[in-house]
Enzyme design. Structure first.
Site, PDB file in Angstrom:
ATOM      1  N   CYS A  30      11.832  -9.946   4.098  1.00  0.00           N
ATOM      2  CA  CYS A  30      11.186  -9.873   2.776  1.00  0.00           C
ATOM      3  C   CYS A  30      11.328 -11.182   2.011  1.00  0.00           C
ATOM      4  CB  CYS A  30      11.732  -8.712   1.979  1.00  0.00           C
ATOM      5  SG  CYS A  30      13.454  -8.398   2.269  1.00  0.00           S
ATOM      6  N   ARG A  48       0.826  -1.209   0.000  1.00  0.00           N
ATOM      7  CA  ARG A  48       0.000   0.000   0.000  1.00  0.00           C
ATOM      8  C   ARG A  48       0.860   1.259   0.000  1.00  0.00           C
ATOM      9  NH1 ARG A  48      -4.292   0.621   4.623  1.00  0.00           N
ATOM     10  NH2 ARG A  48      -2.422   1.461   5.525  1.00  0.00           N
ATOM     11  N   GLU A  69      10.424  -1.792  -2.844  1.00  0.00           N
ATOM     12  CA  GLU A  69      10.406  -3.232  -2.623  1.00  0.00           C
ATOM     13  C   GLU A  69       9.235  -3.494  -1.697  1.00  0.00           C
ATOM     14  OE1 GLU A  69      13.931  -5.106  -0.767  1.00  0.00           O
ATOM     15  OE2 GLU A  69      12.340  -6.431  -0.036  1.00  0.00           O
TER      16      GLU A  69
HETATM   17  P1  NAP Z   1       4.719   0.899   5.569  1.00  0.00           P
HETATM   18  O1  NAP Z   1       3.426   1.035   6.266  1.00  0.00           O
HETATM   19  O2  NAP Z   1       4.684   0.675   4.122  1.00  0.00           O
HETATM   20  O3  NAP Z   1       5.575   2.218   5.911  1.00  0.00           O
HETATM   21  C1  NAP Z   1       6.915   2.383   5.453  1.00  0.00           C
HETATM   22  C2  NAP Z   1       7.246   3.874   5.376  1.00  0.00           C
HETATM   23  O4  NAP Z   1       6.500   4.452   4.304  1.00  0.00           O
HETATM   24  C3  NAP Z   1       6.887   4.673   6.618  1.00  0.00           C
HETATM   25  O5  NAP Z   1       7.882   5.650   6.826  1.00  0.00           O
HETATM   26  C4  NAP Z   1       5.561   5.316   6.271  1.00  0.00           C
HETATM   27  O6  NAP Z   1       5.405   6.571   6.868  1.00  0.00           O
HETATM   28  C5  NAP Z   1       5.695   5.525   4.783  1.00  0.00           C
HETATM   29  N1  NAP Z   1       4.398   5.433   4.102  1.00  0.00           N
HETATM   30  C6  NAP Z   1       3.587   4.352   4.069  1.00  0.00           C
HETATM   31  N2  NAP Z   1       2.492   4.611   3.348  1.00  0.00           N
HETATM   32  C7  NAP Z   1       2.617   5.880   2.894  1.00  0.00           C
HETATM   33  C8  NAP Z   1       1.786   6.731   2.112  1.00  0.00           C
HETATM   34  N3  NAP Z   1       0.610   6.314   1.642  1.00  0.00           N
HETATM   35  N4  NAP Z   1       2.228   7.974   1.867  1.00  0.00           N
HETATM   36  C9  NAP Z   1       3.396   8.419   2.351  1.00  0.00           C
HETATM   37  N5  NAP Z   1       4.209   7.660   3.124  1.00  0.00           N
HETATM   38  C10 NAP Z   1       3.829   6.406   3.397  1.00  0.00           C
HETATM   39  O7  NAP Z   1       5.566  -0.296   6.172  1.00  0.00           O
HETATM   40  P2  NAP Z   1       5.898  -0.740   7.662  1.00  0.00           P
HETATM   41  O8  NAP Z   1       5.429   0.273   8.645  1.00  0.00           O
HETATM   42  O9  NAP Z   1       7.315  -1.037   7.670  1.00  0.00           O
HETATM   43  O10 NAP Z   1       5.120  -2.099   7.872  1.00  0.00           O
HETATM   44  C11 NAP Z   1       3.778  -2.312   7.547  1.00  0.00           C
HETATM   45  C12 NAP Z   1       3.612  -3.544   6.690  1.00  0.00           C
HETATM   46  O11 NAP Z   1       4.486  -3.444   5.555  1.00  0.00           O
HETATM   47  C13 NAP Z   1       4.015  -4.868   7.323  1.00  0.00           C
HETATM   48  O12 NAP Z   1       3.002  -5.418   8.106  1.00  0.00           O
HETATM   49  C14 NAP Z   1       4.338  -5.708   6.115  1.00  0.00           C
HETATM   50  O13 NAP Z   1       3.173  -6.279   5.595  1.00  0.00           O
HETATM   51  C15 NAP Z   1       4.905  -4.734   5.127  1.00  0.00           C
HETATM   52  N6  NAP Z   1       6.396  -4.771   5.057  1.00  0.00           N
HETATM   53  C16 NAP Z   1       6.933  -5.510   4.076  1.00  0.00           C
HETATM   54  C17 NAP Z   1       8.307  -5.591   3.970  1.00  0.00           C
HETATM   55  C18 NAP Z   1       8.936  -6.395   2.891  1.00  0.00           C
HETATM   56  O14 NAP Z   1      10.147  -6.476   2.854  1.00  0.00           O
HETATM   57  N7  NAP Z   1       8.189  -6.986   2.002  1.00  0.00           N
HETATM   58  C19 NAP Z   1       9.122  -4.909   4.865  1.00  0.00           C
HETATM   59  C20 NAP Z   1       8.535  -4.146   5.854  1.00  0.00           C
HETATM   60  C21 NAP Z   1       7.153  -4.078   5.935  1.00  0.00           C
HETATM   61  P3  NAP Z   1       4.767   6.779   8.329  1.00  0.00           P
HETATM   62  O15 NAP Z   1       4.993   5.536   9.098  1.00  0.00           O
HETATM   63  O16 NAP Z   1       5.422   7.977   8.849  1.00  0.00           O
HETATM   64  O17 NAP Z   1       3.344   6.984   8.150  1.00  0.00           O
END
Ligand code: NAP
Length: 523
Positions: free
Chosen positions: A299, A241, A262
């Site tokens: 990942c 997302r 990624e």
């Molecule tokens: P995330 O929610 O995608 O956030 C990562 C970064 O991107 C944060 O700094 C967040 O900012 C920013 N961000 C997210 N959505 C955004 C948007 N719509 N607009 C602007 N900035 C945005 O990832 P996460 O917090 O690390 O983990 C959440 C989920 O991501 C996990 O449960 C997992 O499913 C997935 N994940 C996958 C991997 C992989 O390697 N495949 C790695 C880590 C996480 P803010 O937090 O400041 O809002």
């Protein structure tokens, strides 16, 4: 320092205050961090743009010294860094110490790369004034840095994919100033590393603005950065997302820019029956260890295991149930990841044709990854797109295929992946060559007889893959080739030698390996 760092200046004039949370105790850590204001974000980019004018032509030797000094400064943080990263991530100190080694090793590898200089991929077609019927002009091409890069640090690697992780190291190596958008889960770790980078920048005489660090826990700062006209590329590791929202924001700019995101991957593992016949218990243990590594927050975590449905499979599935039962649940990185793991895992377990093989009892009060393994059929995978989604945590789905042809059909339906793995006796692997060929279209890395967790940082590594694993399958985010995300080719036609960059001058002053007239040469 808990402020935003706009180059060598600190700024904390914003009103929104942030605190990191210790996921083990679920309590706020005492330090207060300040979210960046719109003006501060603009200033960070403006400084990066100014720094770019100088930094883009900094020599490979100077950049190498800068990268090596960052590594030494990080090592110099000692126990303070390890202890803070453990508190903010819930990860054990052995893991964080290992990650620090990887981070510093990565910085030093990029230092070696840019010091040697060959990465610019210099290609020279010298003029052929006497060529008939038309003379050929002199054309020389190389890679050059693109401009300021925004790095979103990853939650699941507080050091190696974060502030001074592979994205920052490769962008700085390419010659691009970096603005880090810190992950709100590890603000203190980010601040310590940011200070280390800035100390290194000052020691090495780098321009003010070569590195900045801005904090936020809403999407405002990240979105503003991606949309700023002076930003030229973005690196991101996280959710589908988040990655797609940033990609969309970048595409909607009047000048669209690349977002190297990624996102998600289920990293399917295909197991040959001959292997299970020999040692189902041992294979079950290896798969279990890989799925549960780091509470499944990798990942490359293997979220799908594909087997042929025969007598050995039953033994394998039974063994998996017992090896999973021996695993202790560990604390997950943050509340959001814990909640989303519970929700995704339970949603999978409620799907038709999915049977629970093992599920660890859940203690509601702890943010732990309670492991689970479930079983379904190849047919179910072919009919239910939900079963192709990533479950981020210690969960895997065993897929029993009725024959090799069904297994190949499932492989053909897979989404783009970072990795796929085939496990089998060495001499029999060739029997699954057709499957391997199908998988080549789906992945960035095809693994034989190893498990996908554990990504080597080297010259040949490919850590990327077709969408939705990443937004651009031509690039890697791990290993030396990651530098190519932040460089673009430029050709010089009939350029006087005195005006050419050193990499393209006729006397090859940098002693680079170049392609001259279509042949590899070092002259
Ligand atoms: P995330 O929610 O995608 O956030 C990562 C970064 O991107 C944060 O700094 C967040 O900012 C920013 N961000 C997210 N959505 C955004 C948007 N719509 N607009 C602007 N900035 C945005 O990832 P996460 O917090 O690390 O983990 C959440 C989920 O991501 C996990 O449960 C997992 O499913 C997935 N994940 C996958 C991997 C992989 O390697 N495949 C790695 C880590 C996480 P803010 O937090 O400041 O809002």
């Amino acid at each position: 320092n808990t402020s935003n760092r706009l180059g060598f200046e600190s700024d904390n004039s914003g009103e929104v205050k942030l605190k990191a949370i210790n996921p083990t105790t679920q309590k706020e850590l005492p330090e207060t961090f300040v979210a960046a204001t719109e003006q501060e974000v603009n200033k960070a980019v403006q400084k990066a743009q100014e720094a770019w004018k100088v930094y883009r032509s900094t020599s490979g030797t100077q950049k190498a010294q800068f990268l090596r000094t960052i590594a030494s400064e990080i090592e110099g943080l000692g126990e303070q860094l390890i202890s803070r990263a453990c508190k903010e991530s819930g990860l054990p100190s052995g893991r964080i110490t290992g990650e620090r080694g990887r981070t510093c090793g990565q910085l030093r590898l990029f230092a070696d790369l840019v010091e040697a200089g060959h990465w610019v991929d210099a290609v020279i077609d010298p003029a052929l004034p006497d060529r008939k019927p038309n003379p050929r002009v002199d054309i020389r091409r190389m890679l050059q840095a693109m401009g300021p890069v925004v790095v979103f640090t990853a939650s699941n690697f507080p050091l190696a994919f974060s502030t001074a992780g592979g994205d920052t190291a490769s962008a700085l190596a390419a010659g691009c100033p970096v603005i880090v958008k810190a992950h709100p889960s590890h603000l203190g770790t980010n601040a310590l590393i940011s200070e280390a980078i800035l100390r290194a920048a000052q020691k090495c005489g780098m321009p003010d603005g070569v590195f900045s660090n801005v904090q936020d826990a809403s999407y405002a700062v990240g979105t503003q950065l991606v949309q700023h006209p002076d930003v030229k590329a973005v690196a991101f590791t996280g959710s589908m997302r988040g990655g797609m929202a940033l990609h969309k924001a970048a595409m909607e700019r009047s000048e669209p820019i690349p977002v190297f995101a990624e996102m998600g991957s289920t990293n399917p593992v295909f197991i040959m029956p001959d292997l299970l016949k020999g040692d189902a218990q041992k294979v079950a243990q290896q798969v279990t260890d890989s799925v549960n590594l780091g509470a499944g927050q990798f990942c490359t975590n293997p979220g799908m295991v594909l087997v042929l449905d025969d007598d050995y499979t039953a033994t394998f599935v039974k063994s998996l149930a017992s090896t999973f039962a021996e695993k202790e649940a560990s604390t997950m990185l943050n509340e959001g990841i814990f909640k989303s793991f519970e929700q995704q895992k339970n949603a999978f377990l409620q799907e038709d044709a999915v049977e629970v093989t093992y599920i660890s009892p859940v203690e509601k009060s702890a943010w732990k990854g309670f492991p689970a393994v479930a079983t379904t059929t190849g047919r179910a995978l072919l009919h239910n797109p939900k079963l192709h989604e990533e479950v981020f945590g210690p969960f895997t789905l065993v897929i029993k295929c009725k024959d090799l042809s069904e297994m190949k059909a499932v492989a053909s339906e897979l989404h783009g992946q970072l990795t796929a793995t085939i496990l089998g006796p060495e001499e029999k692997l060739i029997k699954w060559n057709d499957l391997a060929n199908i998988l080549q279209e789906k992945v960035g890395r095809l693994i034989f007889n190893g498990l996908p967790t554990g990504v080597e940082v080297g010259y040949a590594m490919q850590h990327g893959g077709p969408f939705p694993a990443t937004t651009d399958s031509r690039f890697t985010s791990v290993g030396t080739d990651a530098i190519k995300r932040f460089a673009r080719p430029i050709a010089f036609q009939n350029c006087p030698d005195g005006m050419l960059p050193a990499a393209l001058k006729t006397n090859n002053p940098l002693n680079l390996v170049r392609t001259v007239n279509g042949e590899i040469a070092q002259h």
